[in-house]
Design a protein around this motif. Structure first.
Motif, PDB file in Angstrom:
ATOM      1  N   ASP A  48     -31.414 -18.039 164.088  1.00 57.01           N
ATOM      2  CA  ASP A  48     -30.874 -19.369 163.825  1.00 57.01           C
ATOM      3  C   ASP A  48     -30.720 -20.367 165.211  1.00 57.01           C
ATOM      4  N   ALA A  49     -30.504 -19.593 166.416  1.00 53.18           N
ATOM      5  CA  ALA A  49     -30.691 -20.645 167.493  1.00 53.18           C
ATOM      6  C   ALA A  49     -32.102 -20.957 168.018  1.00 53.18           C
ATOM      7  N   VAL A  50     -33.047 -19.883 167.464  1.00 53.07           N
ATOM      8  CA  VAL A  50     -34.319 -20.402 167.850  1.00 53.07           C
ATOM      9  C   VAL A  50     -34.762 -21.529 166.854  1.00 53.07           C
ATOM     10  N   LEU A  51     -34.489 -21.372 165.700  1.00 53.65           N
ATOM     11  CA  LEU A  51     -34.612 -22.335 164.410  1.00 53.65           C
ATOM     12  C   LEU A  51     -34.068 -23.695 165.093  1.00 53.65           C
ATOM     13  N   LYS A  52     -32.934 -23.902 165.673  1.00 55.97           N
ATOM     14  CA  LYS A  52     -31.973 -24.895 166.110  1.00 55.97           C
ATOM     15  C   LYS A  52     -32.941 -25.519 167.260  1.00 55.97           C
ATOM     16  N   ALA A  53     -33.446 -24.898 167.949  1.00 57.94           N
ATOM     17  CA  ALA A  53     -34.299 -25.284 169.168  1.00 57.94           C
ATOM     18  C   ALA A  53     -35.452 -26.289 168.824  1.00 57.94           C
ATOM     19  N   TYR A  54     -35.922 -26.093 167.523  1.00 51.29           N
ATOM     20  CA  TYR A  54     -37.106 -26.690 167.032  1.00 51.29           C
ATOM     21  C   TYR A  54     -36.882 -27.244 165.903  1.00 51.29           C
ATOM     22  N   PRO A  55     -36.136 -28.080 165.610  1.00 54.04           N
ATOM     23  CA  PRO A  55     -35.664 -28.715 164.392  1.00 54.04           C
ATOM     24  C   PRO A  55     -36.753 -29.768 163.828  1.00 54.04           C
ATOM     25  N   GLY A  56     -37.122 -29.482 162.493  1.00 49.96           N
ATOM     26  CA  GLY A  56     -37.870 -30.381 161.977  1.00 49.96           C
ATOM     27  C   GLY A  56     -39.477 -30.210 162.462  1.00 49.96           C
ATOM     28  N   ARG A  57     -39.779 -29.158 163.184  1.00 53.50           N
ATOM     29  CA  ARG A  57     -40.957 -28.889 163.696  1.00 53.50           C
ATOM     30  C   ARG A  57     -42.049 -28.140 163.061  1.00 53.50           C
ATOM     31  N   ALA A  58     -41.338 -27.393 162.241  1.00 53.96           N
ATOM     32  CA  ALA A  58     -42.114 -26.294 161.395  1.00 53.96           C
ATOM     33  C   ALA A  58     -42.625 -26.848 159.986  1.00 53.96           C
ATOM     34  N   SER A  59     -43.711 -26.203 159.868  1.00 56.48           N
ATOM     35  CA  SER A  59     -44.420 -26.463 158.451  1.00 56.48           C
ATOM     36  C   SER A  59     -44.526 -25.282 157.720  1.00 56.48           C
ATOM     37  N   ALA A  60     -44.341 -25.412 156.372  1.00 48.16           N
ATOM     38  CA  ALA A  60     -44.597 -24.308 155.323  1.00 48.16           C
ATOM     39  C   ALA A  60     -46.032 -23.840 155.221  1.00 48.16           C
ATOM     40  N   ALA A  61     -46.950 -24.245 155.742  1.00 50.46           N
ATOM     41  CA  ALA A  61     -48.489 -24.118 155.714  1.00 50.46           C
ATOM     42  C   ALA A  61     -48.645 -22.812 156.162  1.00 50.46           C
ATOM     43  N   PRO A  62     -48.273 -22.447 157.400  1.00 54.13           N
ATOM     44  CA  PRO A  62     -48.548 -21.031 158.011  1.00 54.13           C
ATOM     45  C   PRO A  62     -48.001 -19.883 157.409  1.00 54.13           C
ATOM     46  N   ALA A  63     -46.571 -20.161 156.910  1.00 52.01           N
ATOM     47  CA  ALA A  63     -46.099 -19.092 155.959  1.00 52.01           C
ATOM     48  C   ALA A  63     -46.980 -18.865 154.627  1.00 52.01           C
ATOM     49  N   LEU A  64     -47.351 -20.071 154.152  1.00 52.46           N
ATOM     50  CA  LEU A  64     -48.158 -19.852 152.842  1.00 52.46           C
ATOM     51  C   LEU A  64     -49.464 -19.347 153.187  1.00 52.46           C
ATOM     52  N   ASP A  65     -50.169 -19.614 154.403  1.00 48.81           N
ATOM     53  CA  ASP A  65     -51.451 -18.934 154.723  1.00 48.81           C
ATOM     54  C   ASP A  65     -51.524 -17.379 154.986  1.00 48.81           C
ATOM     55  N   VAL A  66     -50.081 -16.857 155.664  1.00 47.61           N
ATOM     56  CA  VAL A  66     -49.955 -15.338 155.813  1.00 47.61           C
ATOM     57  C   VAL A  66     -49.813 -14.886 154.325  1.00 47.61           C
ATOM     58  N   MET A  67     -48.959 -15.575 153.527  1.00 46.72           N
ATOM     59  CA  MET A  67     -48.496 -15.054 152.263  1.00 46.72           C
ATOM     60  C   MET A  67     -49.827 -14.693 151.533  1.00 46.72           C
ATOM     61  N   ILE A  68     -50.716 -15.720 151.247  1.00 50.97           N
ATOM     62  CA  ILE A  68     -52.166 -15.612 150.754  1.00 50.97           C
ATOM     63  C   ILE A  68     -52.956 -14.659 151.150  1.00 50.97           C
TER      64      ILE A  68
END
Length: 172
Positions: A48-68
């Motif tokens: 959570d602390a890491v996520l709060k340090a980078y608010p709004g910068r993440a994209s779902a695309a990398p997670a989708l790429d990994v899952m596929i």
């Protein structure tokens, strides 16, 4: 994830409470485009602390790429890929050794490192060939992941002080 040994060491250190957070890039570990990372932590609060340090910068695309990628490979495909990487490392060391011999250089002994291979460039430097020139040639020939690290010039100064870090390495 590319090294069974590294993963075992990280797991042992985490189990004993000596590792709080591990960050792994998805492109190097999961064969997907650059842009994602996997966080592993001993506590959800750390994530959570890491996520709060980078608010709004993440994209779902990398997670989708990994899952596929992982679903298409399956467990067996993933295991086979790791075994192939281990065999290819042996082949790479052998082939790089032949090149090093041809040019009077040597492949550095890095038994503890199951991922990378290093070669000296002392002879090239002694002939006045810039090692950064060699690095630029590797880059222009699409050799990915290669790093050429020039020797630290002992006369170099930054704001009147010798640098503690040079390129990608800490000066001891």
């Amino acid at each position: 994830l590319q090294s069974r040994r590294c993963m075992n060491l990280i797991q042992a250190a985490a189990t004993s409470g000596r590792v709080d957070l591990v960050v792994q890039s998805t492109d190097k570990n999961f064969l997907v485009p650059v842009g994602g990372s996997v966080l592993t932590a001993s506590s959800p609060k750390l994530i959570d602390a890491v996520l709060k340090a980078y608010p709004g910068r993440a994209s779902a695309a990398p997670a989708l790429d990994v899952m596929i990628t992982l679903l298409s490979m399956g467990k067996q495909g993933w295991s086979e890929l790791l075994e192939l990487r281990e065999r290819n490392l042996i082949h790479l060391r052998d082939m790089l050794g032949s090149v090093a011999d041809e040019f009077g250089e040597r492949v550095l002994d890095t038994e503890e490192n199951e991922i990378s291979v290093a070669m000296s460039l002392s002879r090239a430097e002694s002939k006045g060939i810039s090692v950064t020139f060699i690095g630029s040639k590797l880059f222009s020939r699409f050799v990915s992941g290669a790093r050429v690290v020039p020797r630290l010039n002992s006369k170099s100064k930054v704001l009147g002080h010798p640098p503690r870090k040079a390129v990608a390495h800490e000066v001891a």
